[in-house]
Scaffold this active site. Sequence first.
Site, PDB file in Angstrom:
ATOM      1  CE1 TYR A  37      47.572  31.440 -59.638  1.00 27.28           C
ATOM      2  CE2 TYR A  37      47.700  32.972 -57.793  1.00 27.28           C
ATOM      3  CZ  TYR A  37      47.006  32.448 -58.868  1.00 27.28           C
ATOM      4  OH  TYR A  37      45.754  32.929 -59.169  1.00 27.28           O
ATOM      5  CE  LYS A  86      48.032  37.281 -52.409  1.00 27.32           C
ATOM      6  NZ  LYS A  86      48.740  36.400 -53.305  1.00 27.32           N
ATOM      7  CG  ASP A 114      54.594  37.428 -58.446  1.00 25.27           C
ATOM      8  OD1 ASP A 114      54.232  38.278 -57.607  1.00 25.27           O
ATOM      9  OD2 ASP A 114      53.821  36.595 -58.950  1.00 25.27           O
TER      10      ASP A 114
HETATM   11  C1  PLP Z   1      48.332  36.226 -54.846  1.00 21.17           C
HETATM   12  C2  PLP Z   1      49.420  36.192 -55.846  1.00 21.17           C
HETATM   13  C3  PLP Z   1      49.251  36.655 -57.156  1.00 21.17           C
HETATM   14  C4  PLP Z   1      47.919  37.052 -57.701  1.00 21.17           C
HETATM   15  O1  PLP Z   1      47.386  38.158 -57.053  1.00 21.17           O
HETATM   16  P1  PLP Z   1      45.795  38.370 -57.126  1.00 21.17           P
HETATM   17  O2  PLP Z   1      45.611  39.700 -56.462  1.00 21.17           O
HETATM   18  O3  PLP Z   1      45.181  37.222 -56.391  1.00 21.17           O
HETATM   19  O4  PLP Z   1      45.427  38.382 -58.553  1.00 21.17           O
HETATM   20  C5  PLP Z   1      50.355  36.724 -57.983  1.00 21.17           C
HETATM   21  N1  PLP Z   1      51.558  36.339 -57.554  1.00 21.17           N
HETATM   22  C6  PLP Z   1      51.765  35.886 -56.312  1.00 21.17           C
HETATM   23  C7  PLP Z   1      53.139  35.513 -55.879  1.00 21.17           C
HETATM   24  C8  PLP Z   1      50.701  35.764 -55.427  1.00 21.17           C
HETATM   25  O5  PLP Z   1      50.894  35.251 -54.210  1.00 21.17           O
END
Ligand code: PLP
Length: 427
Positions: free
Chosen positions: A144, A267, A239
């Site tokens: 994701y 995060k 990511d």
């Molecule tokens: C949470 C998450 C996102 C998206 O971040 P948001 O602040 O919720 O938009 C993107 N990539 C990864 C791996 C994530 O866990």
Amino acid sequence: MQHERSEAAFEAAQTYIAGGVNSPVRAFKSVGGSPVFINEASGARITDIDGNQYIDFVGSWGPMVVGHAHPDVVNMLQSLVGRGTSFGAPTELETDLARRVVEMVPSIDRVRFVNSGTEATMTAIRLARAATGRPKIVKFGGCYHGHSDSLLANAGSGMMTLGIPSSPGVTEGTVADTITIPFNSLPDVKEVFHEVGDQVAAVILEPVAGNMGVIPPAIGFLQGLRDMTRENGSLLIFDEVISGFRLAPGGAQEYYGVTPDLTCLGKVVGGGLPVGAFGGRADLMEQLAPTGPVYQAGTLAGNPLAMGAGIATLEILSQPEAYRKLDSLGEMLERGLRDAASRAGVPVHVNRVGSMMTGFFQTGPVTNFESAAKSDTGRYGAYHRAMLEQGIYLAPSQFEATFVSLAHTEADIAAAGEAAAKALASV
Ligand SMILES: *Cc1c(COP(=O)(O)O)cnc(C)c1O
């Protein structure tokens, strides 16, 4: 345990908020029952509006790696809030957090702060396409990368638990340049490069998948991607929105010793306030406006409160034993769950890297989306409810990570293990 107030609050929320929540997985749909509404949190403890207290293993889905309302973070925010909360002009706080990010993350020479992980990945993709002059992006099923259109093809977590393969409203044209292949499969990458390699701008992945449950990279997978992207003239994007500052000061790229071209963060870097970031080699990052032509902007980007929370959090994480402590707590939690599962005779396959882990309700191994999807989600739902009733707050989905923080104690972890033994005996 009473949940009357939370149930009433959810009813009320649904009158005004679409689905009653501002992010779908919060609705507890995939585990059954009604979401608990939170009143406050401190350290590893979270308290709902009925007054029930839980040991929190969600940590706001990752950001709260130093625990909730850490005194240093609270002090920082209190010292800043009275001085104004947004200026739309640069502050030294931005440079302070940026310097820490550059010093900690191997691949990052220059960084840009945005407001969410979604923005970070969306913009990193734009930059990769601009820098290479190529259209296509390769991603992995179950990874994701936020909810921007072009990355909403076979994404994990919320999508996986809600059973939406790809969202309505995303046009075929938008995802036409997104190629999705199975996680941990280098032969598939090779095939894509063989067929359309000269069109591939970038390969993007969670170096440790966290959004289909935790799945570590197979030995050689990250290095293989590094070698193949370099040979093919494509960029490699990690990511690290979850893994950044969680697995090591420099995230998964330090942990595994593989350096991508661009890195997305979120995060933890915001310390519980809304922040995302992306960064990489200076020559790539300088292609962004105003030094280059690639557009990116944000009214609240680099917000002073958010920068302050990030600075305080990274400062706490720079204490010498921080990552060793996170790993040993994670290891203890893993052992507790394995023991509980084997005593109860319930098949639970545990994947863990440092302080992030998932117990999959199946025999395993779990190496990609397809194998993760074999989990018994009904059984996980029953387990989730049984844990909640014992004061253990877990992610309301089988396909999410269990997180430990520096605020957890060995007694907290032991309590979770005992609760798991009881819960598993009842499912
Ligand atoms: C949470 C998450 C996102 C998206 O971040 P948001 O602040 O919720 O938009 C993107 N990539 C990864 C791996 C994530 O866990």
